[in-house]
Design a protein around this motif. Structure first.
Motif, PDB file in Angstrom:
ATOM      1  N   ASN A  50     -29.010  -3.808  -5.904  1.00 56.32           N
ATOM      2  CA  ASN A  50     -29.127  -3.459  -7.313  1.00 56.32           C
ATOM      3  C   ASN A  50     -27.874  -3.868  -8.103  1.00 56.32           C
ATOM      4  OD1 ASN A  50     -29.462  -2.122  -9.782  1.00 56.32           O
ATOM      5  ND2 ASN A  50     -30.618  -0.475  -8.801  1.00 56.32           N
ATOM      6  N   PRO A  51     -28.035  -4.706  -9.143  1.00 53.61           N
ATOM      7  CA  PRO A  51     -26.865  -5.121  -9.930  1.00 53.61           C
ATOM      8  C   PRO A  51     -26.251  -3.950 -10.702  1.00 53.61           C
ATOM      9  CG  PRO A  51     -28.906  -5.912 -10.944  1.00 53.61           C
ATOM     10  CD  PRO A  51     -29.285  -5.320  -9.620  1.00 53.61           C
ATOM     11  N   LYS A  52     -27.003  -2.850 -10.802  1.00 50.67           N
ATOM     12  CA  LYS A  52     -26.493  -1.678 -11.541  1.00 50.67           C
ATOM     13  C   LYS A  52     -25.833  -0.654 -10.617  1.00 50.67           C
ATOM     14  CE  LYS A  52     -29.049  -1.885 -15.779  1.00 50.67           C
ATOM     15  NZ  LYS A  52     -29.746  -1.138 -16.827  1.00 50.67           N
ATOM     16  N   THR A  53     -25.413  -1.069  -9.432  1.00 48.15           N
ATOM     17  CA  THR A  53     -24.834  -0.144  -8.449  1.00 48.15           C
ATOM     18  C   THR A  53     -23.722   0.724  -9.038  1.00 48.15           C
ATOM     19  OG1 THR A  53     -25.389  -1.556  -6.578  1.00 48.15           O
ATOM     20  CG2 THR A  53     -23.592  -0.021  -6.245  1.00 48.15           C
ATOM     21  N   VAL A  54     -22.805   0.082  -9.770  1.00 49.15           N
ATOM     22  CA  VAL A  54     -21.668   0.842 -10.307  1.00 49.15           C
ATOM     23  C   VAL A  54     -22.151   1.895 -11.320  1.00 49.15           C
ATOM     24  CG1 VAL A  54     -19.498   0.695 -11.596  1.00 49.15           C
ATOM     25  CG2 VAL A  54     -20.026  -1.011  -9.859  1.00 49.15           C
ATOM     26  N   ASP A  55     -23.112   1.516 -12.170  1.00 49.81           N
ATOM     27  CA  ASP A  55     -23.680   2.489 -13.117  1.00 49.81           C
ATOM     28  C   ASP A  55     -24.303   3.667 -12.376  1.00 49.81           C
ATOM     29  OD1 ASP A  55     -24.133   0.841 -16.025  1.00 49.81           O
ATOM     30  OD2 ASP A  55     -23.922  -0.375 -14.221  1.00 49.81           O
ATOM     31  N   LEU A  56     -25.022   3.365 -11.311  1.00 48.06           N
ATOM     32  CA  LEU A  56     -25.698   4.422 -10.550  1.00 48.06           C
ATOM     33  C   LEU A  56     -24.677   5.356  -9.884  1.00 48.06           C
ATOM     34  CD1 LEU A  56     -28.574   2.332  -8.915  1.00 48.06           C
ATOM     35  CD2 LEU A  56     -28.786   4.020 -10.756  1.00 48.06           C
ATOM     36  N   ILE A  57     -23.596   4.767  -9.325  1.00 47.53           N
ATOM     37  CA  ILE A  57     -22.546   5.582  -8.701  1.00 47.53           C
ATOM     38  C   ILE A  57     -21.941   6.517  -9.745  1.00 47.53           C
ATOM     39  CG2 ILE A  57     -20.221   5.510  -7.674  1.00 47.53           C
ATOM     40  CD1 ILE A  57     -20.986   2.842  -6.366  1.00 47.53           C
ATOM     41  N   LEU A  58     -21.623   5.937 -10.903  1.00 51.61           N
ATOM     42  CA  LEU A  58     -20.999   6.732 -11.963  1.00 51.61           C
ATOM     43  C   LEU A  58     -21.917   7.882 -12.384  1.00 51.61           C
ATOM     44  CD1 LEU A  58     -18.669   7.142 -13.947  1.00 51.61           C
ATOM     45  CD2 LEU A  58     -19.752   5.536 -15.497  1.00 51.61           C
ATOM     46  N   LYS A  59     -23.195   7.554 -12.604  1.00 50.94           N
ATOM     47  CA  LYS A  59     -24.163   8.571 -13.043  1.00 50.94           C
ATOM     48  C   LYS A  59     -24.294   9.675 -11.993  1.00 50.94           C
ATOM     49  CE  LYS A  59     -28.711   8.927 -15.086  1.00 50.94           C
ATOM     50  NZ  LYS A  59     -30.067   8.377 -15.110  1.00 50.94           N
ATOM     51  N   ASP A  60     -24.286   9.258 -10.747  1.00 54.22           N
ATOM     52  CA  ASP A  60     -24.487  10.183  -9.636  1.00 54.22           C
ATOM     53  C   ASP A  60     -23.302  11.139  -9.465  1.00 54.22           C
ATOM     54  OD1 ASP A  60     -25.987  11.128  -7.482  1.00 54.22           O
ATOM     55  OD2 ASP A  60     -24.831   9.933  -6.059  1.00 54.22           O
ATOM     56  N   LEU A  61     -22.086  10.631  -9.670  1.00 52.96           N
ATOM     57  CA  LEU A  61     -20.895  11.424  -9.352  1.00 52.96           C
ATOM     58  C   LEU A  61     -20.292  12.148 -10.556  1.00 52.96           C
ATOM     59  CD1 LEU A  61     -19.025   8.898  -6.991  1.00 52.96           C
ATOM     60  CD2 LEU A  61     -20.514  10.779  -6.325  1.00 52.96           C
ATOM     61  N   ASP A  62     -20.674  11.705 -11.760  1.00 54.63           N
ATOM     62  CA  ASP A  62     -20.053  12.232 -12.978  1.00 54.63           C
ATOM     63  C   ASP A  62     -20.595  13.627 -13.315  1.00 54.63           C
ATOM     64  OD1 ASP A  62     -18.780  12.544 -15.379  1.00 54.63           O
ATOM     65  OD2 ASP A  62     -20.101  11.169 -16.476  1.00 54.63           O
ATOM     66  N   GLN A  63     -19.966  14.639 -12.713  1.00 53.29           N
ATOM     67  CA  GLN A  63     -20.449  16.029 -12.842  1.00 53.29           C
ATOM     68  C   GLN A  63     -20.434  16.538 -14.288  1.00 53.29           C
ATOM     69  OE1 GLN A  63     -21.455  18.316 -10.425  1.00 53.29           O
ATOM     70  NE2 GLN A  63     -21.476  16.724  -8.878  1.00 53.29           N
ATOM     71  N   ASN A  64     -19.368  16.265 -15.018  1.00 50.08           N
ATOM     72  CA  ASN A  64     -19.248  16.834 -16.370  1.00 50.08           C
ATOM     73  C   ASN A  64     -19.738  15.873 -17.465  1.00 50.08           C
ATOM     74  OD1 ASN A  64     -17.222  14.995 -16.285  1.00 50.08           O
ATOM     75  ND2 ASN A  64     -15.602  16.347 -17.056  1.00 50.08           N
ATOM     76  N   LYS A  65     -20.372  14.788 -17.040  1.00 53.86           N
ATOM     77  CA  LYS A  65     -21.000  13.833 -17.974  1.00 53.86           C
ATOM     78  C   LYS A  65     -20.065  13.324 -19.072  1.00 53.86           C
ATOM     79  CE  LYS A  65     -24.712  14.412 -15.641  1.00 53.86           C
ATOM     80  NZ  LYS A  65     -24.887  13.378 -14.609  1.00 53.86           N
TER      81      LYS A  65
END
Lengths: 98, 98
Positions: A50-65
Motif C-alpha cells: 500500500n502506497p499509503k502505509t505511512v498515512d495508515l501508521i500515523l492514523k493507527d498510532l495517533d491516539q490524540n488525533k
C-alpha cells in the motif's frame, strides 16, 4: 551500559533524530514519520504493497488525533514490529531443532 | 541493518538470552526475569528501594497469570522504562537550551 540500556537509549536517539527536524523534538510530523519509516524500516516498507502505509501508521498510532506522534504513540510501532520479528525468529528456531 | 532494526533484533536476542535458560525459550520464569533485571537493568534496580521489585514487575506484566512473561508481556517493561528515560532526556534538553 548494558545491551538493554543501549537499546532503550537507541530508541530515544532514533526518535529524536527525526522528530527534531522541524525544531519540535517532542513529536514526529507526517513528513518526519515518513522519513523515519523510509530510512529505518526499509525492509518493512518493501513488504507493504500500500502506497499509503505511512498515512495508515500515523492514523493507527495517533491516539490524540493531532496528526503527529509523540514518543509514547511511536513505541507501539516498535513493539508491533518486534513481536512480528520474534514470531519469525521462534518459527526459525523450531525448524532448526527438527 | 538500520539502527532501529538493530534495536528490535537486540530486544529479541536479549529476551531469548534469558528465556532460553530453562530450555523453554518462549517465556521468562521469575528466576529468569530476576536475572534479566539484575544483569540488564542494574541502574533501574538500584533506584528501587523495594526488595520485591522483580515480584512486582512480574505481577504487573503477567497478563495471563501463568507466573511467566512471554515476549509480548515483557515489552511493556521496555516501553515503560524508555518513556521514563525519554522524559529525563527531554528535561535535560530543555535545561541545555536555557
Amino acid at each position: 551500559m548494558t545491551d538493554l540500556e543501549k537499546c532503550m537509549e537507541s530508541l530515544i536517539v532514533i526518535f529524536h533524530r527525526y522528530a527534531d527536524e522541524d525544531g519540535d523534538g517532542r513529536t514526529l510530523t507526517k513528513k518526519e514519520l515518513k522519513k523515519l519509516v523510509e530510512k529505518e524500516l526499509p525492509t518493512f516498507l518493501k513488504t507493504q504493497q500500500n502506497p499509503k502505509t505511512v498515512d495508515l501508521i500515523l492514523k493507527d498510532l495517533d491516539q490524540n488525533k493531532d496528526d503527529k506522534l509523540d514518543f509514547e504513540e511511536f513505541l507501539p510501532l516498535v513493539v508491533g514490529l518486534s513481536l512480528a520479528c520474534d514470531k519469525c525468529y521462534m518459527l526459525h528456531q523450531k525448524k532448526g531443532k527438527k
